[in-house]
Write a protein that holds these residues in place. Sequence first.
Motif, PDB file in Angstrom:
ATOM      1  N   GLU A   1      -9.403   4.745  -3.772  1.00  0.00           N
ATOM      2  CA  GLU A   1      -8.833   3.960  -3.306  1.00  0.00           C
ATOM      3  C   GLU A   1      -8.286   3.884  -1.846  1.00  0.00           C
ATOM      4  O   GLU A   1      -7.566   3.702  -0.759  1.00  0.00           O
ATOM      5  CB  GLU A   1      -7.874   3.555  -4.689  1.00  0.00           C
ATOM      6  CG  GLU A   1      -8.693   2.393  -5.348  1.00  0.00           C
ATOM      7  CD  GLU A   1      -8.172   2.000  -6.768  1.00  0.00           C
ATOM      8  OE1 GLU A   1      -8.688   0.612  -6.828  1.00  0.00           O
ATOM      9  OE2 GLU A   1      -7.058   2.412  -6.583  1.00  0.00           O
ATOM     10  N   LYS A   2      -7.769   4.963  -2.162  1.00  0.00           N
ATOM     11  CA  LYS A   2      -7.129   6.106  -0.701  1.00  0.00           C
ATOM     12  C   LYS A   2      -8.038   6.022  -0.124  1.00  0.00           C
ATOM     13  O   LYS A   2      -7.636   5.942   1.539  1.00  0.00           O
ATOM     14  CB  LYS A   2      -5.974   6.372  -1.412  1.00  0.00           C
ATOM     15  CG  LYS A   2      -4.146   6.842  -2.918  1.00  0.00           C
ATOM     16  CD  LYS A   2      -4.189   6.145  -2.723  1.00  0.00           C
ATOM     17  CE  LYS A   2      -2.249   5.230  -3.290  1.00  0.00           C
ATOM     18  NZ  LYS A   2      -3.214   4.974  -4.555  1.00  0.00           N
TER      19      LYS A   2
ATOM     20  N   ALA B   1      -9.928   4.052   2.552  1.00  0.00           N
ATOM     21  CA  ALA B   1     -10.071   3.241   3.413  1.00  0.00           C
ATOM     22  C   ALA B   1      -9.705   4.382   4.391  1.00  0.00           C
ATOM     23  O   ALA B   1      -9.394   3.764   6.094  1.00  0.00           O
ATOM     24  CB  ALA B   1      -7.629   2.935   3.181  1.00  0.00           C
TER      25      ALA B   1
ATOM     26  N   ASP C   1      -5.139  -4.029   1.057  1.00  0.00           N
ATOM     27  CA  ASP C   1      -3.860  -3.195   1.547  1.00  0.00           C
ATOM     28  C   ASP C   1      -3.338  -3.452   2.931  1.00  0.00           C
ATOM     29  O   ASP C   1      -3.677  -2.403   3.711  1.00  0.00           O
ATOM     30  CB  ASP C   1      -3.238  -2.233   0.319  1.00  0.00           C
ATOM     31  CG  ASP C   1      -3.149  -2.817  -0.912  1.00  0.00           C
ATOM     32  OD1 ASP C   1      -3.252  -3.530  -1.387  1.00  0.00           O
ATOM     33  OD2 ASP C   1      -2.524  -2.112  -1.595  1.00  0.00           O
TER      34      ASP C   1
ATOM     35  N   THR D   1      -3.906  -0.282   4.715  1.00  0.00           N
ATOM     36  CA  THR D   1      -3.171   1.142   4.146  1.00  0.00           C
ATOM     37  C   THR D   1      -3.943   1.890   2.852  1.00  0.00           C
ATOM     38  O   THR D   1      -4.722   2.899   2.395  1.00  0.00           O
ATOM     39  CB  THR D   1      -1.913   0.584   3.759  1.00  0.00           C
ATOM     40  OG1 THR D   1      -1.673  -0.171   2.421  1.00  0.00           O
ATOM     41  CG2 THR D   1      -1.100   0.645   4.994  1.00  0.00           C
ATOM     42  N   GLU D   2      -4.908   0.566   2.149  1.00  0.00           N
ATOM     43  CA  GLU D   2      -5.476   1.165   1.003  1.00  0.00           C
ATOM     44  C   GLU D   2      -6.669   0.055   0.705  1.00  0.00           C
ATOM     45  O   GLU D   2      -6.411  -1.019   1.444  1.00  0.00           O
ATOM     46  CB  GLU D   2      -4.956   0.663  -0.248  1.00  0.00           C
ATOM     47  CG  GLU D   2      -3.957   2.317  -0.207  1.00  0.00           C
ATOM     48  CD  GLU D   2      -2.883   2.692  -1.630  1.00  0.00           C
ATOM     49  OE1 GLU D   2      -3.282   1.934  -2.826  1.00  0.00           O
ATOM     50  OE2 GLU D   2      -2.021   2.910  -1.966  1.00  0.00           O
TER      51      GLU D   2
ATOM     52  N   ASN E   1      -8.431  -1.592  -3.004  1.00  0.00           N
ATOM     53  CA  ASN E   1      -8.003  -1.282  -3.651  1.00  0.00           C
ATOM     54  C   ASN E   1      -9.258  -1.586  -4.843  1.00  0.00           C
ATOM     55  O   ASN E   1      -9.973  -3.148  -4.561  1.00  0.00           O
ATOM     56  CB  ASN E   1      -6.938  -2.114  -4.709  1.00  0.00           C
ATOM     57  CG  ASN E   1      -5.997  -1.608  -4.487  1.00  0.00           C
ATOM     58  OD1 ASN E   1      -5.306  -1.055  -4.735  1.00  0.00           O
ATOM     59  ND2 ASN E   1      -5.004  -1.503  -2.180  1.00  0.00           N
TER      60      ASN E   1
END
Length: 319
Positions: free
Chosen positions: A129-130, A133, A278, A285-286, A288
């Motif tokens: 998820e991080k 992105a 996000d 930023t992310e 999900n």
Amino acid sequence: MNKKKILKIGIVMDPIQLIKIEKDSSFAILLEAQKRNHQIHYMEINDLYLKKNHAYAKTRLIKIQKKINDHFSFIQEQNISLNQLDVILMRKDPPFNMEFIYATYILERAEKSGVLIINKPQSLRDCNEKIFASLFYKFIPDTLVTRNISQIYNFWEKHKDIIIKPLDNMGGSSIFRIKEDDVNFLVIAEIMTNYEKKYCMVQNYLPSVKYGDKRILIINGQVIPWCVARIPKKGETRANIAAGGIAQVKTLNKKDWEISNYLSPILKEKGLIFVGLDIIGDKLTEINITSPTCICEIELNTNISITGMLIDYIENQIY
């Protein structure tokens, strides 16, 4: 007109007795499925297992109701081959660890036997998820993924104000802001990297977070035109609702649409059917994909049925 088939819908989630039903997205999805008379098979991650190269689980048939502290009852427990189910929703919250990955291997066996898995197990593994992105570099803040403290220090020296967060958690857990001249820099960097044994993500701090960390939902490539802006409480860096952020439902702005429309076909192609983006200010930023939330807040304040869109998608795939 032919009567629609009753689907056997499985869900893998965290213990249902611990959820807050007024804002839990998994519960909202199950309510919609139950309203349509589908059969719900509840599972937790430790219920999944492989035997003779086939995927199985201990499942419990479940009935639910919107009644706090009395929101579910188990009807029947059985061990079944997962290919008896029509669809399985993988809604286990992070941490994204090896146990989560092992579970995706089991679900992938079920997928190969014809079961629809949401989201696709391979993509759950591939699209952290991080880090996922960071592929879309034109939309993200300046970003560093490292376990090297010197690299983090240089990044901090450049930006003066940074956010450092783990790659495998959720809900604002273990997210630190390091401002200019913060005497705690070294101890934070040591803890976050476990003395350079663990990767973390570092980004420049985005002051526009005070206007909200927006969660935008996408169902099968279709962008929901309303988002939840999570506003940090006073004195708090994190905007996550789990960390005390206040939720405000807003319409998407031009930049939100640009980012969402760019990503939506890519997500759909990867079998990522239910996704939450996000966005802070004009920066992604992310992404999900494990257990996106904020369905309840949007449905409560608009006339959009996100759960209806998701169950419609499932029914259209199965019928």
